[in-house]
Design an enzyme around this catalytic site. Structure first.
Site, PDB file in Angstrom:
ATOM      1  CG  PHE A   1      -7.518   3.717  14.349  1.00 19.51           C
ATOM      2  CD1 PHE A   1      -8.732   3.050  14.194  1.00 19.51           C
ATOM      3  CD2 PHE A   1      -7.417   5.026  13.894  1.00 19.51           C
ATOM      4  CE1 PHE A   1      -9.829   3.682  13.595  1.00 19.51           C
ATOM      5  CE2 PHE A   1      -8.497   5.659  13.302  1.00 19.51           C
ATOM      6  CZ  PHE A   1      -9.697   4.982  13.141  1.00 19.51           C
ATOM      7  CB  ILE A   2      -5.148   3.240  10.060  1.00 19.75           C
ATOM      8  CG1 ILE A   2      -5.677   4.583  10.586  1.00 19.75           C
ATOM      9  CG2 ILE A   2      -5.394   3.140   8.549  1.00 19.75           C
ATOM     10  CD1 ILE A   2      -4.985   5.816  10.009  1.00 19.75           C
TER      11      ILE A   2
ATOM     12  CG  ASP B   1       7.178  -2.082  18.155  1.00 17.64           C
ATOM     13  OD1 ASP B   1       5.987  -1.712  18.102  1.00 17.64           O
ATOM     14  OD2 ASP B   1       8.114  -1.316  18.464  1.00 17.64           O
ATOM     15  CG  LEU B   2       2.441  -6.434  19.611  1.00 15.77           C
ATOM     16  CD1 LEU B   2       2.231  -7.731  20.375  1.00 15.77           C
ATOM     17  CD2 LEU B   2       1.132  -6.005  18.935  1.00 15.77           C
ATOM     18  CB  SER B   3       5.886   0.007  20.826  1.00 20.33           C
ATOM     19  OG  SER B   3       5.437   0.559  19.594  1.00 20.33           O
TER      20      SER B   3
ATOM     21  CB  ILE C   1       9.438  -0.720  11.207  1.00 24.43           C
ATOM     22  CG1 ILE C   1       9.484   0.503  12.133  1.00 24.43           C
ATOM     23  CG2 ILE C   1       8.019  -1.211  10.966  1.00 24.43           C
ATOM     24  CD1 ILE C   1       8.883   1.758  11.519  1.00 24.43           C
TER      25      ILE C   1
ATOM     26  CE1 TYR D   1       3.089  11.474  13.465  1.00 18.26           C
ATOM     27  CE2 TYR D   1       1.815  13.431  12.937  1.00 18.26           C
ATOM     28  CZ  TYR D   1       2.015  12.073  12.839  1.00 18.26           C
ATOM     29  OH  TYR D   1       1.140  11.309  12.105  1.00 18.26           O
TER      30      TYR D   1
HETATM   31  N1  LIG Z   1      -5.179   8.154  12.979  1.00 16.72           N
HETATM   32  C1  LIG Z   1      -5.059   9.322  12.380  1.00 16.72           C
HETATM   33  O1  LIG Z   1      -5.972  10.172  12.438  1.00 16.72           O
HETATM   34  C2  LIG Z   1      -3.810   9.655  11.600  1.00 16.72           C
HETATM   35  C3  LIG Z   1      -3.693  10.949  11.050  1.00 16.72           C
HETATM   36  C4  LIG Z   1      -2.543  11.250  10.318  1.00 16.72           C
HETATM   37  C5  LIG Z   1      -1.559  10.300  10.118  1.00 16.72           C
HETATM   38  N2  LIG Z   1      -1.683   9.060  10.676  1.00 16.72           N
HETATM   39  C6  LIG Z   1      -0.601   8.082  10.444  1.00 16.72           C
HETATM   40  O2  LIG Z   1      -1.191   6.858  10.067  1.00 16.72           O
HETATM   41  C7  LIG Z   1      -0.420   5.763  10.570  1.00 16.72           C
HETATM   42  C8  LIG Z   1      -1.316   4.829  11.373  1.00 16.72           C
HETATM   43  O3  LIG Z   1      -1.917   5.571  12.435  1.00 16.72           O
HETATM   44  P1  LIG Z   1      -2.840   4.892  13.545  1.00 16.72           P
HETATM   45  O4  LIG Z   1      -3.818   5.918  13.973  1.00 16.72           O
HETATM   46  O5  LIG Z   1      -3.323   3.578  13.064  1.00 16.72           O
HETATM   47  O6  LIG Z   1      -1.764   4.716  14.722  1.00 16.72           O
HETATM   48  P2  LIG Z   1      -1.652   3.599  15.860  1.00 16.72           P
HETATM   49  O7  LIG Z   1      -0.786   4.185  16.919  1.00 16.72           O
HETATM   50  O8  LIG Z   1      -2.990   3.079  16.226  1.00 16.72           O
HETATM   51  O9  LIG Z   1      -0.836   2.447  15.118  1.00 16.72           O
HETATM   52  C9  LIG Z   1       0.554   2.513  14.892  1.00 16.72           C
HETATM   53  C10 LIG Z   1       1.127   1.127  15.131  1.00 16.72           C
HETATM   54  O10 LIG Z   1       2.536   1.164  14.864  1.00 16.72           O
HETATM   55  C11 LIG Z   1       3.165   0.312  15.810  1.00 16.72           C
HETATM   56  N3  LIG Z   1       4.564   0.719  15.945  1.00 16.72           N
HETATM   57  C12 LIG Z   1       5.058   1.854  16.503  1.00 16.72           C
HETATM   58  N4  LIG Z   1       6.399   1.847  16.466  1.00 16.72           N
HETATM   59  C13 LIG Z   1       6.759   0.685  15.863  1.00 16.72           C
HETATM   60  C14 LIG Z   1       8.008   0.107  15.529  1.00 16.72           C
HETATM   61  N5  LIG Z   1       9.168   0.722  15.824  1.00 16.72           N
HETATM   62  N6  LIG Z   1       8.031  -1.092  14.911  1.00 16.72           N
HETATM   63  C15 LIG Z   1       6.864  -1.740  14.621  1.00 16.72           C
HETATM   64  N7  LIG Z   1       5.656  -1.244  14.922  1.00 16.72           N
HETATM   65  C16 LIG Z   1       5.605  -0.035  15.532  1.00 16.72           C
HETATM   66  C17 LIG Z   1       2.380   0.501  17.108  1.00 16.72           C
HETATM   67  O11 LIG Z   1       2.548  -0.585  18.016  1.00 16.72           O
HETATM   68  C18 LIG Z   1       0.956   0.635  16.578  1.00 16.72           C
HETATM   69  O12 LIG Z   1       0.291  -0.606  16.577  1.00 16.72           O
HETATM   70  C19 LIG Z   1       0.729   6.387  11.360  1.00 16.72           C
HETATM   71  O13 LIG Z   1       1.862   6.440  10.532  1.00 16.72           O
HETATM   72  C20 LIG Z   1       0.229   7.778  11.675  1.00 16.72           C
HETATM   73  O14 LIG Z   1       1.307   8.679  11.845  1.00 16.72           O
HETATM   74  C21 LIG Z   1      -2.787   8.715  11.408  1.00 16.72           C
END
Ligand SMILES: NC(=O)c1ccc[n+]([C@@H]2O[C@H](COP(=O)([O-])OP(=O)(O)OC[C@H]3O[C@@H](n4cnc5c(N)ncnc54)[C@H](O)[C@@H]3O)[C@@H](O)[C@H]2O)c1
Length: 321
Positions: A17-18, A38-40, A58, A143
Site C-alpha cells: 500500500f504505502i 517478495d510479493l508475499s 529482504i 508486531y
Molecule cells: N498502513 C499503515 O497504516 C501502517 C501503520 C503503521 C506502520 N506501517 C508500516 O509501514 C510499512 C508499509 O505498510 P503497508 O501498509 O504498505 O503494508 P503492505 O502489507 O501493504 O506492504 C508491505 C509489503 O512488504 C512486502 N513484504 C513482506 N515481507 C517481505 C519480505 N520478506 N521480503 C520482501 N518483501 C516483503 C509485502 O509483499 C508487501 O507488498 C510496514 O513496515 C508497516 O509495518 C503501516
C-alpha cells in the site's frame, strides 16, 4: 524539488500500500526507483511500470548488490497484520527483525547515504497518553516488539557504522490501495467495499474505539522531506493527523459520502486493540510538515479507488463469467 545528486532511491515493500504510492510519487518527481518486494502480500499490478522491480525477499544475501548506486533506501517491507504476527512470532521476527537488519547491512555495504524506515504507532500500545509523543515507547504485541527490535538495530547501525537513519511512526494510513484483501481489512476499506456492494458492514465492538487516520499522500510528503532535510537525520517522527475519530463516526461519514443508510452488524470486539490512538505530531510540524488532506477528501479518493478497482472490476468479472 529534487536536489541534485539524489537520483536513485530504493523502496522495499514496493508492491504494498504505502510503498506503491511512494514509488508513484518518487517517479513523478523524477527519481529512478529500485523496487524490492517478495510479493508475499503485495501484488505486482500495484508496482508502477517504471519501477526497476526485483521480486526478492529482504532477507536475501543479494540485497546489497541491488542497492549499489542507491542514494536513499525507504524500508517499508514487513509482516504487518497484527493478528497474523501474534499467531507467528517466529516468522514476524524473521521478516521484521532479521529482514530489516539485512536491509541495514546491505545499505551499509552499498554505501547508501540514508535509510528511512517504517516503525509504527503500535510502539505506543501500552501508553495511556494521548496525543502520544515519540517518547512514549510501550510495545506489547509481537508486531510491536518486532518494530522495537528493528529500532534497536537501527540505532546500532547509526552508532557503530554511522548509517544515517530516520524512523517513521505511521498511525492509521489510508488512501488508494489500502489493503482490502485481508480477512478483516482496515475499517475504511471494509466499510466502503460492503456499502458499495449493498451489504451491511461489520463493526467489531461498540464502534467507540478511536483511531488517528492520516492520508497516504501526506505521509509521502514527509518521506520526500526526509531525503533532503538534515533535521530529520537520526530521529523518529509520528505521522498522524493529530485527531482521532471513532469507528462509528467513520462509518457515518462514509455513509454520508455514499448517500447510503444501512445499519452495521455488530460483532464481538477484536482482542488486543487499543481504545484510542492519536499522534502528537508537533515534532514533524516543527519541520514544516502538515497533514493536509481532510477526512472527507481522503475518503472520497479512497471510495473512487475502491469503486473502480474492486467493486466495478468484480462486477465486470461476474458478468463475463
Ligand atoms: N498502513 C499503515 O497504516 C501502517 C501503520 C503503521 C506502520 N506501517 C508500516 O509501514 C510499512 C508499509 O505498510 P503497508 O501498509 O504498505 O503494508 P503492505 O502489507 O501493504 O506492504 C508491505 C509489503 O512488504 C512486502 N513484504 C513482506 N515481507 C517481505 C519480505 N520478506 N521480503 C520482501 N518483501 C516483503 C509485502 O509483499 C508487501 O507488498 C510496514 O513496515 C508497516 O509495518 C503501516
Amino acid at each position: 524539488m529534487r536536489p541534485s545528486g539524489t537520483r536513485t532511491v530504493a523502496v522495499t515493500g514496493v508492491a504494498g500500500f504505502i510503498g506503491s504510492n511512494l514509488a508513484d510519487r518518487l517517479l513523478a518527481e523524477g527519481y529512478r526507483v529500485v523496487g524490492i518486494d517478495d510479493l508475499s502480500y503485495g501484488v505486482l499490478e500495484q508496482v508502477p511500470g517504471d519501477v526497476d522491480f526485483h521480486q526478492i525477499d529482504i532477507r536475501a544475501p543479494q540485497l546489497s548488490a541491488l542497492l549499489r548506486g542507491v542514494d536513499v533506501v525507504f524500508h517499508l517491507a514487513a509482516k504487518n497484520c497484527i493478528s497474523d504476527c501474534q499467531q507467528d512470532p517466529l516468522e514476524t521476527s524473521s521478516i521484521n527483525v532479521l529482514g530489516s537488519v539485512n536491509v541495514f547491512e546491505a545499505s551499509r555495504q552499498a554505501r547508501v547515504r540514508k535509510v528511512v524506515y517504517a516503525e509504527s504507532s503500535a510502539l505506543y500500545e501500552g501508553s495511556a497518553i494521548v496525543p502520544t509523543p515519540e517518547t512514549e515507547l510501550a510495545p506489547e504485541s509481537f508486531y510491536a516488539l518486532s518494530k522495537m527490535s528493528e529500532r534497536l538495530f537501527a540505532e546500532g547501525y547509526a552508532r557503530h557504522f554511522g548509517l544515517n537513519m530516520t524512523a517513521l511512526r505511521y498511525f492509521c494510513v489510508y488512501g488508494p490501495r489500502q489493503d482490502y484483501r485481508r480477512t478483516i481489512p482496515p475499517v475504511m476499506s471494509a466499510f466502503i467495499i460492503h456499502l458499495l456492494r449493498g451489504a451491511r458492514p461489520t463493526i467489531y465492538g461498540s464502534g467507540a474505539k478511536k483511531r488517528d487516520f492520516v492520508f497516504v499522500d501526506d505521509v509521502n510528503e514527509f518521506h520526500l522531506q526526509c531525503m533532503h532535510d538534515g533535521r530529520t537525520d537520526g530521529k523518529a517522527f509520528n505521522l498522524a493527523s493529530g485527531s482521532s475519530y471513532s469507528v462509528r463516526e467513520v462509518f457515518d461519514i462514509i455513509q454520508r459520502l455514499l448517500g447510503t443508510s444501512v445499519e452495521p452488524v455488530y460483532e464481538a470486539d477484536l482482542p488486543g486493540e487499543a481504545v484510542q490512538t492519536c499522534g502528537d505530531v508537533s515534532l514533524a510540524r516543527s519541520l514544516g510538515w502538515e497533514p493536509r488532506v481532510g477526512l472527507d477528501e481522503g475518503l472520497l479518493r479512497s471510495i473512487a479507488f475502491i469503486r473502480e478497482n474492486v467493486v466495478d472490476r468484480d462486477a465486470a468479472r461476474a458478468i463475463s463469467a
